[in-house]
Design a protein around this motif. Sequence first.
Motif, PDB file in Angstrom:
ATOM      1  N   THR A   1      37.725  84.569  -5.781  1.00 55.30           N
ATOM      2  CA  THR A   1      37.335  83.592  -4.771  1.00 55.30           C
ATOM      3  C   THR A   1      38.574  83.095  -4.042  1.00 55.30           C
ATOM      4  O   THR A   1      39.573  82.750  -4.683  1.00 55.30           O
ATOM      5  CB  THR A   1      36.588  82.410  -5.406  1.00 55.30           C
ATOM      6  N   ARG A   2      38.499  83.102  -2.706  1.00 54.83           N
ATOM      7  CA  ARG A   2      39.606  82.604  -1.877  1.00 54.83           C
ATOM      8  C   ARG A   2      39.166  81.330  -1.173  1.00 54.83           C
ATOM      9  O   ARG A   2      37.998  81.149  -0.863  1.00 54.83           O
ATOM     10  CB  ARG A   2      39.987  83.632  -0.800  1.00 54.83           C
ATOM     11  N   LYS A   3      40.144  80.472  -0.900  1.00 56.41           N
ATOM     12  CA  LYS A   3      39.895  79.226  -0.171  1.00 56.41           C
ATOM     13  C   LYS A   3      40.803  79.205   1.045  1.00 56.41           C
ATOM     14  O   LYS A   3      41.961  79.594   0.978  1.00 56.41           O
ATOM     15  CB  LYS A   3      40.201  78.024  -1.059  1.00 56.41           C
ATOM     16  N   TRP A   4      40.251  78.782   2.193  1.00 46.35           N
ATOM     17  CA  TRP A   4      41.049  78.604   3.392  1.00 46.35           C
ATOM     18  C   TRP A   4      40.469  77.467   4.211  1.00 46.35           C
ATOM     19  O   TRP A   4      39.366  77.000   3.942  1.00 46.35           O
ATOM     20  CB  TRP A   4      41.122  79.904   4.203  1.00 46.35           C
ATOM     21  N   THR A   5      41.228  77.002   5.165  1.00 42.50           N
ATOM     22  CA  THR A   5      40.791  75.922   6.034  1.00 42.50           C
ATOM     23  C   THR A   5      40.531  76.481   7.424  1.00 42.50           C
ATOM     24  O   THR A   5      41.386  77.173   7.994  1.00 42.50           O
ATOM     25  CB  THR A   5      41.870  74.822   6.107  1.00 42.50           C
ATOM     26  N   ASP A   6      39.345  76.200   7.973  1.00 42.89           N
ATOM     27  CA  ASP A   6      39.013  76.723   9.303  1.00 42.89           C
ATOM     28  C   ASP A   6      39.665  75.873  10.397  1.00 42.89           C
ATOM     29  O   ASP A   6      40.413  74.928  10.117  1.00 42.89           O
ATOM     30  CB  ASP A   6      37.500  76.835   9.487  1.00 42.89           C
TER      31      ASP A   6
ATOM     32  N   ASN B   1      38.490  73.667  12.285  1.00 50.89           N
ATOM     33  CA  ASN B   1      38.037  72.269  12.319  1.00 50.89           C
ATOM     34  C   ASN B   1      38.527  71.471  11.116  1.00 50.89           C
ATOM     35  O   ASN B   1      38.145  70.319  10.939  1.00 50.89           O
ATOM     36  CB  ASN B   1      36.509  72.219  12.379  1.00 50.89           C
ATOM     37  N   GLY B   2      39.359  72.074  10.263  1.00 52.11           N
ATOM     38  CA  GLY B   2      39.886  71.382   9.097  1.00 52.11           C
ATOM     39  C   GLY B   2      38.958  71.370   7.904  1.00 52.11           C
ATOM     40  O   GLY B   2      39.176  70.636   6.945  1.00 52.11           O
ATOM     41  N   ILE B   3      37.910  72.173   7.939  1.00 49.16           N
ATOM     42  CA  ILE B   3      36.943  72.227   6.845  1.00 49.16           C
ATOM     43  C   ILE B   3      37.341  73.338   5.879  1.00 49.16           C
ATOM     44  O   ILE B   3      37.658  74.453   6.300  1.00 49.16           O
ATOM     45  CB  ILE B   3      35.519  72.477   7.395  1.00 49.16           C
ATOM     46  N   ASP B   4      37.346  73.002   4.587  1.00 47.40           N
ATOM     47  CA  ASP B   4      37.663  74.004   3.567  1.00 47.40           C
ATOM     48  C   ASP B   4      36.507  75.000   3.451  1.00 47.40           C
ATOM     49  O   ASP B   4      35.345  74.612   3.365  1.00 47.40           O
ATOM     50  CB  ASP B   4      37.907  73.357   2.209  1.00 47.40           C
ATOM     51  N   LYS B   5      36.844  76.275   3.446  1.00 46.69           N
ATOM     52  CA  LYS B   5      35.865  77.356   3.312  1.00 46.69           C
ATOM     53  C   LYS B   5      36.235  78.191   2.098  1.00 46.69           C
ATOM     54  O   LYS B   5      37.399  78.315   1.739  1.00 46.69           O
ATOM     55  CB  LYS B   5      35.876  78.265   4.554  1.00 46.69           C
ATOM     56  N   TYR B   6      35.226  78.784   1.477  1.00 46.62           N
ATOM     57  CA  TYR B   6      35.418  79.631   0.308  1.00 46.62           C
ATOM     58  C   TYR B   6      34.692  80.957   0.524  1.00 46.62           C
ATOM     59  O   TYR B   6      33.640  80.993   1.162  1.00 46.62           O
ATOM     60  CB  TYR B   6      34.842  78.971  -0.951  1.00 46.62           C
TER      61      TYR B   6
END
Length: 155
Positions: free
Chosen positions: A86-91, A93-98
Motif C-alpha cells: 500500500t502506498r500513500k500520497w497527497t493529491d 488538493n492536499g488530501i491523502d490518498k492510498y
Amino acid sequence: MAGSVNKVILLGNLGKDPDIRATSTGSRLASFSIATSTKYRNKETQQLEDKTEWHRIVVFNDKLADICEKYLKKGSKVYIEGQLQTRKWTDNNGIDKYTTEVVIPNYSGILTMLDSRSQSSVAEETTSQLDSAADEALGGSDTTTAEQLDDDIPF
C-alpha cells in the motif's frame, strides 16, 4: 504465529498495454492492471452473473519490465505471483490518498505469459534462433536432415 506471509496469486487479463517508466536510479518498471472474474448465481433472478475485480500490478524487475514491454498487450492472459503493498500520497488538493498494488519485486515473484499469441511470438523467435544455431553447428549446410540420411535401406 512465528512469521507472516504476504503473497498474492492472480490469473487474469490485461486491461490495457503496460506502462513502462524509469525510476530516478535508472532502473525500469512496468505497471498495468489485470481483471479477474468470477461467476455466481443471483439468488433473486437465478441468472449467472459475472463479477470482475481489477488489480494494479507493478513490476520492479528490469528484465521482466522489458518482457512486459515487448510481449504483453491489452487482453493478454497472465499468471502473477507477488506481494500486496500500500502506498500513500497527497493529491493536488492536499488530501491523502492510498492505493494497494500487487508488487513483483526485483528478486522474487513470478510473471508468466499464458496467452497463445505471446507464446507463439516467443516460440517463433526461439525456433529461428535454434534453427540458425543448428545450421552453424552443421557447418552452414543447407541440406535437410532427410537428404543427409538418404541411404539404401531395403525395407
